[in-house]
Design a protein around this motif. Structure first.
Motif, PDB file in Angstrom:
ATOM      1  N   VAL A  33      37.406  52.534  46.406  1.00 48.79           N
ATOM      2  CA  VAL A  33      38.755  52.214  45.940  1.00 48.79           C
ATOM      3  C   VAL A  33      38.705  50.761  45.462  1.00 48.79           C
ATOM      4  CG1 VAL A  33      41.205  52.133  46.524  1.00 48.79           C
ATOM      5  CG2 VAL A  33      39.712  53.826  47.617  1.00 48.79           C
ATOM      6  N   VAL A  34      38.673  50.580  44.145  1.00 44.16           N
ATOM      7  CA  VAL A  34      38.313  49.291  43.555  1.00 44.16           C
ATOM      8  C   VAL A  34      39.514  48.599  42.903  1.00 44.16           C
ATOM      9  CG1 VAL A  34      36.751  48.117  41.949  1.00 44.16           C
ATOM     10  CG2 VAL A  34      36.008  50.226  43.084  1.00 44.16           C
ATOM     11  N   ALA A  35      39.771  47.366  43.319  1.00 46.59           N
ATOM     12  CA  ALA A  35      40.837  46.559  42.699  1.00 46.59           C
ATOM     13  C   ALA A  35      40.306  45.897  41.430  1.00 46.59           C
ATOM     14  CB  ALA A  35      41.328  45.490  43.674  1.00 46.59           C
ATOM     15  N   LEU A  36      41.115  45.941  40.384  1.00 46.01           N
ATOM     16  CA  LEU A  36      40.770  45.330  39.096  1.00 46.01           C
ATOM     17  C   LEU A  36      41.686  44.140  38.817  1.00 46.01           C
ATOM     18  CD1 LEU A  36      40.288  48.474  36.813  1.00 46.01           C
ATOM     19  CD2 LEU A  36      38.560  47.248  38.147  1.00 46.01           C
ATOM     20  N   PRO A  37      41.333  43.281  37.873  1.00 42.33           N
ATOM     21  CA  PRO A  37      42.214  42.164  37.514  1.00 42.33           C
ATOM     22  C   PRO A  37      43.590  42.655  37.062  1.00 42.33           C
ATOM     23  CG  PRO A  37      40.043  41.866  36.555  1.00 42.33           C
ATOM     24  CD  PRO A  37      40.063  43.250  37.133  1.00 42.33           C
ATOM     25  N   ILE A  38      44.623  41.857  37.328  1.00 47.52           N
ATOM     26  CA  ILE A  38      45.969  42.213  36.868  1.00 47.52           C
ATOM     27  C   ILE A  38      46.264  41.602  35.505  1.00 47.52           C
ATOM     28  CG2 ILE A  38      46.902  42.584  39.170  1.00 47.52           C
ATOM     29  CD1 ILE A  38      48.088  39.798  39.095  1.00 47.52           C
ATOM     30  N   GLY A  39      45.339  40.831  34.988  1.00 50.36           N
ATOM     31  CA  GLY A  39      45.519  40.202  33.677  1.00 50.36           C
ATOM     32  C   GLY A  39      44.265  39.477  33.247  1.00 50.36           C
TER      33      GLY A  39
END
Length: 284
Positions: free
Chosen positions: A12-18
């Motif tokens: 479950v991978v978090a990515l940049p928000i911008g």
């Protein structure tokens, strides 16, 4: 499936928000290693993968309307021993995006779930606001689009905690009107285009914000609780005199406590206990 086949892992991978540089080393390692990535928006993800030179991945479109259907496909891959990464369009998966069904089913099937933490618009806005969070907060994500459904949720909330929502620019005006109608004017923290070139962080109030004509980019809004009136500073010598005068008028302690509590914005119970203690000690 062969019972000896080792099951794959669900990352479950978090990515940049911008800002693309906000990705973690672990997230990049996973994206470069896995063969399949389940993603909410394939177009957005392709840009990120291309930027980091790992574009040769098999993508599974995983948006809300097909979540359960595509979850079964992902679970089949995992049970066949293939690792899969789950990502949102931006930020941390599941916070306000598809994926909860898939993760719960993975646990039920004894598939290992590995979180790769990172950016989130929720934590980003809260940390940039300066709000004290020792008493907690309420996170609602994206509110329902229909006014009555929104009102039903908002009217049921406690009034003593900050409320955090996500909102699209074309819907924010209607949502602000609902907040004003239900809560009245409150202070709020407005965060727009977080981590991007045109990032905007602003302390304002609902009424002022509702008069704004143009909103661009995704919005995180924190609505503060009702302002509590600060208790008046008490002159205890004067209070004692008032107690004596009221007693002289024939009022009982409970009546005196009620009158003075209202006058000085104090607890009637505490004032009553004070009067009883004072009476026992002979001070009043």
């Amino acid at each position: 499936m062969d019972s000896n086949t080792q099951k794959g892992q669900l990352f479950v991978v978090a990515l940049p928000i911008g800002n693309l540089r906000d990705i973690t080393f672990r997230a990049l390692d996973v994206l470069q290693t896995v063969e399949y990535i389940a993603c909410e928006d394939t177009r957005t993800l392709k840009k990120l993968l291309s930027h980091y030179g790992c574009s040769s991945k098999k993508l599974i479109s995983f948006y809300k309307d097909v979540e359960k259907e595509k979850s079964e496909k992902v679970l089949k891959l995992l049970e066949e021993g293939i690792d899969v990464a789950l990502v949102s369009e931006a930020g941390s998966p599941i916070i306000s995006d598809p994926g909860s069904y898939l993760v719960r089913e993975a646990y039920k099937r004894s598939i290992k779930v590995i979180p790769i933490p990172g950016p989130s618009a929720l934590t980003c806005a809260l940390s940039a606001s300066g709000i004290q969070l020792d008493k907690g907060f309420i996170f609602l994500g994206f509110l329902p689009r229909k006014k009555q459904e929104q009102k039903k949720i908002l009217e049921s909330l406690p009034k003593n905690l900050p409320i955090v929502i996500f909102e699209a620019p074309h819907r924010i005006n209607k949502t602000l009107k609902n907040f004003l109608e239900i809560f009245g004017n409150r202070d709020c923290f407005f965060a727009r285009e977080l981590t991007k070139i045109h990032e905007e962080l602003l302390w304002t109030d609902l009424q002022t914000l509702s008069k704004r004509e143009e909103f661009l980019g995704e919005i995180t809004l924190i609505i503060m609780p009702e302002k509590q009136e600060e208790p008046q500073k008490i002159d205890w010598k004067k209070l004692k005199e008032e107690v004596k005068n009221l007693k002289a008028d024939g009022l009982k302690h409970k009546e005196i406590a009620k009158i003075l509590a209202k006058k000085y914005n104090l607890s009637a119970k505490e004032l009553y206990n004070y009067l009883i203690t004072a009476l026992r000690s002979g001070k009043t």
